[in-house]
Design a protein around this motif. Sequence first.
Motif, PDB file in Angstrom:
ATOM      1  N   ALA A  39      12.060  17.551  18.324  1.00 55.46           N
ATOM      2  CA  ALA A  39      13.225  18.195  17.734  1.00 55.46           C
ATOM      3  C   ALA A  39      13.793  19.236  18.680  1.00 55.46           C
ATOM      4  CB  ALA A  39      12.821  18.841  16.411  1.00 55.46           C
ATOM      5  N   THR A  40      14.981  19.722  18.334  1.00 56.76           N
ATOM      6  CA  THR A  40      15.600  20.810  19.082  1.00 56.76           C
ATOM      7  C   THR A  40      15.840  21.969  18.128  1.00 56.76           C
ATOM      8  OG1 THR A  40      17.797  19.902  18.654  1.00 56.76           O
ATOM      9  CG2 THR A  40      16.715  19.272  20.725  1.00 56.76           C
ATOM     10  N   LEU A  41      15.870  23.168  18.679  1.00 54.31           N
ATOM     11  CA  LEU A  41      16.066  24.361  17.871  1.00 54.31           C
ATOM     12  C   LEU A  41      17.537  24.737  17.841  1.00 54.31           C
ATOM     13  CD1 LEU A  41      12.960  26.315  19.127  1.00 54.31           C
ATOM     14  CD2 LEU A  41      13.333  25.534  16.792  1.00 54.31           C
ATOM     15  N   PRO A  42      17.995  25.252  16.708  1.00 53.67           N
ATOM     16  CA  PRO A  42      19.415  25.620  16.590  1.00 53.67           C
ATOM     17  C   PRO A  42      19.749  26.849  17.428  1.00 53.67           C
ATOM     18  CG  PRO A  42      18.208  26.323  14.645  1.00 53.67           C
ATOM     19  CD  PRO A  42      17.249  25.501  15.463  1.00 53.67           C
ATOM     20  N   GLY A  43      21.033  27.054  17.644  1.00 52.82           N
ATOM     21  CA  GLY A  43      21.489  28.173  18.464  1.00 52.82           C
ATOM     22  C   GLY A  43      21.685  29.455  17.699  1.00 52.82           C
ATOM     23  N   THR A  44      20.991  29.619  16.588  1.00 54.57           N
ATOM     24  CA  THR A  44      21.045  30.864  15.818  1.00 54.57           C
ATOM     25  C   THR A  44      20.220  31.935  16.527  1.00 54.57           C
ATOM     26  OG1 THR A  44      19.086  30.232  14.567  1.00 54.57           O
ATOM     27  CG2 THR A  44      21.220  29.547  13.671  1.00 54.57           C
ATOM     28  N   PRO A  45      20.387  33.209  16.145  1.00 58.09           N
ATOM     29  CA  PRO A  45      19.521  34.245  16.745  1.00 58.09           C
ATOM     30  C   PRO A  45      18.036  33.930  16.588  1.00 58.09           C
ATOM     31  CG  PRO A  45      21.349  35.278  15.612  1.00 58.09           C
ATOM     32  CD  PRO A  45      21.437  33.817  15.300  1.00 58.09           C
ATOM     33  N   ALA A  46      17.653  33.494  15.393  1.00 59.42           N
ATOM     34  CA  ALA A  46      16.242  33.158  15.180  1.00 59.42           C
ATOM     35  C   ALA A  46      15.843  31.933  15.994  1.00 59.42           C
ATOM     36  CB  ALA A  46      15.973  32.914  13.697  1.00 59.42           C
ATOM     37  N   LYS A 104       9.700  19.470  14.187  1.00 60.07           N
ATOM     38  CA  LYS A 104      10.911  19.513  13.370  1.00 60.07           C
ATOM     39  C   LYS A 104      11.172  20.935  12.908  1.00 60.07           C
ATOM     40  CE  LYS A 104       8.758  18.431   8.900  1.00 60.07           C
ATOM     41  NZ  LYS A 104       8.797  17.540   7.721  1.00 60.07           N
ATOM     42  N   VAL A 105      12.402  21.188  12.544  1.00 60.73           N
ATOM     43  CA  VAL A 105      12.800  22.459  11.946  1.00 60.73           C
ATOM     44  C   VAL A 105      12.834  22.254  10.435  1.00 60.73           C
ATOM     45  CG1 VAL A 105      14.611  24.195  11.744  1.00 60.73           C
ATOM     46  CG2 VAL A 105      14.123  23.141  13.967  1.00 60.73           C
ATOM     47  N   GLU A 106      12.041  23.009   9.719  1.00 61.41           N
ATOM     48  CA  GLU A 106      11.971  22.834   8.265  1.00 61.41           C
ATOM     49  C   GLU A 106      13.060  23.611   7.542  1.00 61.41           C
ATOM     50  OE1 GLU A 106       7.998  23.620   6.839  1.00 61.41           O
ATOM     51  OE2 GLU A 106       7.504  21.511   7.188  1.00 61.41           O
ATOM     52  N   SER A 107      13.370  24.801   8.025  1.00 61.58           N
ATOM     53  CA  SER A 107      14.443  25.590   7.439  1.00 61.58           C
ATOM     54  C   SER A 107      14.965  26.545   8.490  1.00 61.58           C
ATOM     55  CB  SER A 107      13.975  26.349   6.194  1.00 61.58           C
ATOM     56  OG  SER A 107      12.987  27.298   6.539  1.00 61.58           O
ATOM     57  N   SER A 108      16.229  26.885   8.379  1.00 58.56           N
ATOM     58  CA  SER A 108      16.849  27.734   9.403  1.00 58.56           C
ATOM     59  C   SER A 108      17.968  28.563   8.814  1.00 58.56           C
ATOM     60  CB  SER A 108      17.401  26.847  10.534  1.00 58.56           C
ATOM     61  OG  SER A 108      18.107  27.627  11.484  1.00 58.56           O
ATOM     62  N   SER A 109      17.987  29.852   9.200  1.00 58.67           N
ATOM     63  CA  SER A 109      19.101  30.742   8.905  1.00 58.67           C
ATOM     64  C   SER A 109      19.309  31.619  10.130  1.00 58.67           C
ATOM     65  CB  SER A 109      18.796  31.591   7.664  1.00 58.67           C
ATOM     66  OG  SER A 109      17.736  32.499   7.937  1.00 58.67           O
ATOM     67  N   GLU A 110      20.255  32.518  10.047  1.00 65.15           N
ATOM     68  CA  GLU A 110      20.523  33.384  11.200  1.00 65.15           C
ATOM     69  C   GLU A 110      19.299  34.226  11.570  1.00 65.15           C
ATOM     70  OE1 GLU A 110      23.652  33.850  13.053  1.00 65.15           O
ATOM     71  OE2 GLU A 110      23.718  31.840  12.190  1.00 65.15           O
ATOM     72  N   ARG A 111      18.565  34.673  10.573  1.00 67.47           N
ATOM     73  CA  ARG A 111      17.480  35.624  10.812  1.00 67.47           C
ATOM     74  C   ARG A 111      16.075  35.034  10.700  1.00 67.47           C
ATOM     75  NH1 ARG A 111      18.067  40.855   7.335  1.00 67.47           N
ATOM     76  NH2 ARG A 111      16.180  41.264   8.563  1.00 67.47           N
ATOM     77  N   ASP A 131      10.903  35.596  12.337  1.00 68.42           N
ATOM     78  CA  ASP A 131      11.920  36.454  11.722  1.00 68.42           C
ATOM     79  C   ASP A 131      12.472  37.407  12.765  1.00 68.42           C
ATOM     80  OD1 ASP A 131      11.606  35.636   8.866  1.00 68.42           O
ATOM     81  OD2 ASP A 131       9.576  36.405   9.183  1.00 68.42           O
ATOM     82  N   VAL A 132      13.800  37.618  12.765  1.00 69.95           N
ATOM     83  CA  VAL A 132      14.440  38.500  13.742  1.00 69.95           C
ATOM     84  C   VAL A 132      15.314  39.518  13.030  1.00 69.95           C
ATOM     85  CG1 VAL A 132      14.426  36.671  15.482  1.00 69.95           C
ATOM     86  CG2 VAL A 132      16.483  37.036  14.089  1.00 69.95           C
ATOM     87  N   GLU A 133      15.669  40.567  13.783  1.00 70.02           N
ATOM     88  CA  GLU A 133      16.570  41.598  13.257  1.00 70.02           C
ATOM     89  C   GLU A 133      17.982  41.044  13.062  1.00 70.02           C
ATOM     90  OE1 GLU A 133      15.345  45.894  14.927  1.00 70.02           O
ATOM     91  OE2 GLU A 133      15.971  44.473  16.464  1.00 70.02           O
ATOM     92  N   ALA A 134      18.707  41.664  12.140  1.00 72.28           N
ATOM     93  CA  ALA A 134      20.092  41.249  11.899  1.00 72.28           C
ATOM     94  C   ALA A 134      21.012  41.676  13.032  1.00 72.28           C
ATOM     95  CB  ALA A 134      20.581  41.828  10.570  1.00 72.28           C
ATOM     96  N   LYS A 135      20.758  42.822  13.604  1.00 76.96           N
ATOM     97  CA  LYS A 135      21.650  43.326  14.647  1.00 76.96           C
ATOM     98  C   LYS A 135      21.179  42.903  16.032  1.00 76.96           C
ATOM     99  CE  LYS A 135      19.167  47.751  14.960  1.00 76.96           C
ATOM    100  NZ  LYS A 135      19.259  49.218  14.857  1.00 76.96           N
ATOM    101  N   LYS A 136      22.133  42.865  16.954  1.00 77.79           N
ATOM    102  CA  LYS A 136      21.775  42.516  18.329  1.00 77.79           C
ATOM    103  C   LYS A 136      20.851  43.576  18.901  1.00 77.79           C
ATOM    104  CE  LYS A 136      25.974  39.913  19.411  1.00 77.79           C
ATOM    105  NZ  LYS A 136      27.145  39.788  20.303  1.00 77.79           N
TER     106      LYS A 136
END
Length: 504
Positions: A39-46, A104-111, A131-136
């Motif tokens: 699989a490949t990982l999405p381009g979200t911050p997380a 595989k990626v099971e679930s993904s969001s920005e954080r 898990d990552v911070e919301a801000k840059k």
Amino acid sequence: MGLQQQFMPRFGKWVLAAIAVLVAVPAHAAHAAQAQPQATLPGTPAGRQAAALLQVFNEGNGPKMRAFIQDHYAKAALAQHPAQHHLGTFGELWDNTNGLTLQKVESSSERTIVLMAQDKLAGESVRLQVDVEAKKPHGILGVKVLPLGPPSSNSGPPLTDEEVSQAVQAYVEKLAAADAFSGTVLIARGDKPIYRGAFGLASRAFQVPNRLDTKFNLGSMNKMFTAVAIAQLVEAGKLSFEDTVGKILPDYPNKAVAEKVTVHQLLTHTSGLGSFFNDKYFEADKSRFREIKDFLPLFVDEPPAFEPGTRWSYSNSGFLLLGAIIEKASGQNYFDYVREHIYKPAGMTNSDSYEIDRDPPNLAVGYTSQGPGNQQSPRRDWNNLFLHVVKGGPAGGGFSTVEDLWRFSLALQGHKLLAAKYTELVTTGKVQPHPESKEEKYAYGFFDEQVPGAHIIGHGGGFPGINSQLDIYLGKGYTVAVMSNYDPPTAGRVARRIRTLLLR
């Protein structure tokens, strides 16, 4: 721990806390995962942080992993736990997997991202949450290793002995097939064996397979025998734990050690002494180190590195000095004393500090990835015959079998070696080696761990081409012995998996 501190694997013994549990999936699920494209990982911050994390982790390089943690983790995460704490998580995960392949990626969001990966050792599955911070710059707040759920979850009813045996056999077979384990494994409940297995080769040159009675190098596990010997002499009134070195050895030339260092401090690694595995040792003809007195010149002139009793620092030299104390107090040669007072009453007929240049029978040859001139080989291209001691002693380097270690466990718990009072004294933790690991203490030649569901005592040993582990589950009646002729963490990895199964 112990001798292996001179030669740490890439992550290996940096495991200080935050144990990451690798959970098995059924064989059909593992095969299905293998058949899927990566699989490949999405381009979200997380997703970006997870991709960078996997890339560095899969290099298996401790300093790079530490640098990644310092650069990519959020300040809040590092304020809560130092980088070493987080490194411990990845060190344990590396020991169990030797790297991860994204499935595989099971679930993904920005954080937050949850992904499934396959370990590169046994082909089993791991679920990671990042898990990552919301801000840059979206620093990492945490990395979790999550249970996979039934039927392979850590939760649920305890496993039967037969289920434990089957799970261990399947796991170690996978490791052996990947050339990630060579050695023997024993699990017993009281005086009844639950599982016994032998894998790999004792000698590549002669294609001799390992057997249950193959003798493996103990590494630092001899420290348990040395500590029991000291306690026997205390019980007999021949010395005291509070005696100074100078009181017992009045001619000991290092006055700073003789006047200040006590037997208690030698036994607990709080003496300030270091390791005889120093430049003098590696430059010397190792064939001349056979008796206790032969080793003393390697460190006798060294002052304590700190005020005795104020810190913990693992010391092979300290246990060598305990060997000299045993000889003085008992009037016997150290090796004769241990044979007569520990091996014989315990029934340990396949244990001794053999002189390996005499080619004793049925000894496993150690194989290491660490060659001359800092060369490295994942195939373990070198044996360790010119690295280790020719004859082991009070600090380590003797030989034993998994069945003899089981006999030692039974003799210790059955008070054949020490009265109940002194058995408890020797095995009860006294100092905390690592502030990050509050559940682990060092006793007299034993580690003492209070983990959820169990109280475990024992010791490990490691060096290039050597890794062994004995875990005695007090109250539960289990003894686990794992011995290997490969580099650390081969035996430790198996012992940790067994712990996960027994404590489910």
